[in-house]
Design a protein around this motif. Structure first.
Motif, PDB file in Angstrom:
ATOM      1  N   GLY A 192       4.965  17.823  -8.938  1.00 45.76           N
ATOM      2  CA  GLY A 192       4.033  16.801  -9.395  1.00 45.76           C
ATOM      3  C   GLY A 192       3.518  15.881  -8.310  1.00 45.76           C
ATOM      4  N   LEU A 193       3.556  16.330  -7.066  1.00 47.37           N
ATOM      5  CA  LEU A 193       3.175  15.475  -5.947  1.00 47.37           C
ATOM      6  C   LEU A 193       2.024  16.126  -5.189  1.00 47.37           C
ATOM      7  N   CYS A 194       0.963  15.377  -4.968  1.00 48.04           N
ATOM      8  CA  CYS A 194      -0.201  15.902  -4.263  1.00 48.04           C
ATOM      9  C   CYS A 194      -0.320  15.172  -2.921  1.00 48.04           C
ATOM     10  N   LEU A 195       0.285  15.743  -1.895  1.00 46.63           N
ATOM     11  CA  LEU A 195       0.255  15.111  -0.571  1.00 46.63           C
ATOM     12  C   LEU A 195      -0.996  15.550   0.190  1.00 46.63           C
ATOM     13  N   PRO A 196      -1.657  14.625   0.897  1.00 49.36           N
ATOM     14  CA  PRO A 196      -2.878  14.972   1.643  1.00 49.36           C
ATOM     15  C   PRO A 196      -2.548  15.636   2.974  1.00 49.36           C
ATOM     16  N   LEU A 197      -2.029  16.847   2.896  1.00 49.61           N
ATOM     17  CA  LEU A 197      -1.632  17.595   4.085  1.00 49.61           C
ATOM     18  C   LEU A 197      -2.674  18.679   4.372  1.00 49.61           C
ATOM     19  N   GLN A 198      -3.106  18.778   5.623  1.00 47.11           N
ATOM     20  CA  GLN A 198      -4.088  19.782   6.013  1.00 47.11           C
ATOM     21  C   GLN A 198      -3.526  20.689   7.100  1.00 47.11           C
ATOM     22  N   PRO A 199      -3.177  21.928   6.750  1.00 46.78           N
ATOM     23  CA  PRO A 199      -2.784  22.885   7.799  1.00 46.78           C
ATOM     24  C   PRO A 199      -3.983  23.232   8.685  1.00 46.78           C
ATOM     25  N   LEU A 200      -3.739  23.278   9.982  1.00 46.22           N
ATOM     26  CA  LEU A 200      -4.765  23.624  10.963  1.00 46.22           C
ATOM     27  C   LEU A 200      -4.288  24.801  11.806  1.00 46.22           C
ATOM     28  N   ARG A 201      -5.200  25.705  12.070  1.00 47.14           N
ATOM     29  CA  ARG A 201      -4.934  26.836  12.974  1.00 47.14           C
ATOM     30  C   ARG A 201      -5.354  26.409  14.376  1.00 47.14           C
ATOM     31  N   ILE A 202      -4.400  26.369  15.290  1.00 46.62           N
ATOM     32  CA  ILE A 202      -4.638  25.882  16.642  1.00 46.62           C
ATOM     33  C   ILE A 202      -4.753  27.058  17.607  1.00 46.62           C
ATOM     34  N   ASP A 203      -5.773  27.013  18.439  1.00 54.94           N
ATOM     35  CA  ASP A 203      -5.890  28.005  19.513  1.00 54.94           C
ATOM     36  C   ASP A 203      -5.095  27.507  20.716  1.00 54.94           C
TER      37      ASP A 203
END
Length: 392
Positions: free
Chosen positions: A214-225
């Motif tokens: 029930g938790l919506c965390l503002p996490l953004q996975p990023l693909r790093i070169d």
């Protein structure tokens, strides 16, 4: 690293989901406190699917934010303790050059965090480190304590001590479901486990786990070169394996910052990367075409041409890594607002590896109901509005 031939327990004092560097150090501290701990990892170890693989990470004392710089002395001590416990070298002191416009607020904050007065202009920097070339109006600050952590080796060392202390590490075992309660139930592809305490340190997969809760965390996975650049003439740059790391601050042409490490992974190649990447789904990170244009490469090529002119301007080797960023790029280290026996460590935003020994200690303290060793205000879930989503 799991031991499937042994009788499988189902109940523990604490379960930790995710055996990257943050979860492994959390488990390390729990085992040190004689807590019967299960550390779960969805991939077979070692692997390169998350944020803790590779051979090198920067460690530094310099930080613009005091709440991180205050943690660094203990982090250095705990890394040294792990070296002593395993008889393994985990750190090479190289120094770190911080580059930025003269008077830049973040650069000045770093200088103050180091307690140094010296600021190097272009001439002084070139004399000390010939491979670097500053532009007009720019200066450098030197963090002499900084260096390179040997990442793969460090991860193995933390896991090794955890297991020596009686901890259970089960890899190749994906978590399918988490059921909260006084005893948290964790269902995996290989079994069902229970514990009165759960800690989630699942990197780019954390958002999906906490949605179950029930938790919506503002996490953004990023693909790093992760890019490696060849010397134009081998040995000519002064940027070999004993050269310093570097980090840019406040340069308008590189809004997210650029960092670099000396030749360690590949002799004669320097690692130079943008501290930024492309949004990705961690389950689909390999679907991006290897021939697709990478906008950060153009930024890096331009930077290298200006600041590191003895390097080729096209990368010789490219690899990938994952960041999981929070909106403010500060960590999330907190109890679930509804289920206080579930603790979350996330949002390390590409700068958490060096601090993992302290992060693990803090997550351990939160889970055991102890007073945290540091002020946790900057790491609270509640700094983000509306995180409590729909009930399960």
């Amino acid at each position: 690293m799991a031991a499937p031939s042994q009788p499988q327990k189902s109940t523990y004092d604490v379960i930790v989901i995710g055996a990257g560097i943050q979860g492994s150090f959390t488990a390390y501290h729990l085992a040190q406190r004689h807590k019967d701990t299960l550390l779960l990892e969805q991939f077979l170890l070692p692997h390169s699917r998350g944020s803790s693989h590779g051979q090198s990470r920067i460690i530094r004392s310099a930080y613009p934010q005091q709440y991180y710089s205050r943690m660094m002395p203990e982090s250095f001590r705990l890394w040294q303790q792990l070296e002593a416990e395993t008889g393994t070298t985990l750190y090479r002191q190289t120094g770190l050059v911080l580059l930025g416009p003269a008077g830049d607020p973040k650069l000045e904050a770093c200088r103050r965090s180091l307690g140094v007065d010296e600021v190097l202009d272009a001439t002084a920097l070139a004399q000390r480190f010939p491979g670097f070339q500053l532009q007009a109006g720019q200066v450098a600050v030197l963090d002499s304590t900084a260096g390179v952590l040997f990442a793969d080796r460090a991860l193995r060392a933390a896991q090794e001590v955890f297991c020596q202390r009686g901890g259970t590490l089960r890899d190749g075992e994906k978590v399918l479901h988490i059921k909260p309660g006084a005893m948290v139930t964790v269902t995996t592809t290989a079994g069902v486990y229970q514990a009165p305490r759960l800690i989630i340190t699942a990197g780019a997969w954390t958002g999906a786990f906490v949605e179950q809760l029930g938790l919506c965390l503002p996490l953004q996975p990023l693909r790093i070169d992760v890019c490696y650049w060849r010397e134009k003439q081998p040995g000519s740059t002064g940027l070999g394996d004993v050269s310093p790391c570097f980090l840019t601050l406040g340069l308008s042409q590189v809004p997210h910052g650029i960092y670099g490490l000396p030749s360690i992974e590949y002799p004669g190649l320097m690692k130079v990367c943008c501290h930024h990447g492309s949004p990705t789904d961690p389950e689909k990170r390999d679907q991006a075409s290897s021939s697709a244009p990478c906008p950060d490469i153009a930024i890096l090529s331009s930077f290298i041409s200006s600041y590191l002119p003895r390097l080729e301007t096209q990368p010789a080797v490219m690899e990938t890594c994952l960041y999981t960023n929070s909106p403010d790029e500060d960590f999330i280290l907190d109890r679930h607002p509804k289920f206080s026996n579930i603790v979350i460590g996330a949002g390390f935003s590409g700068h958490g590896f060096k601090l993992a020994p302290v992060v693990g200690k803090l997550l351990c303290e939160l889970s055991l109901g102890e007073e945290p060793s540091y002020d946790m205000a900057h790491f609270a879930i509640t700094r983000f509005p509306g995180v409590l989503g729909a009930a399960q």
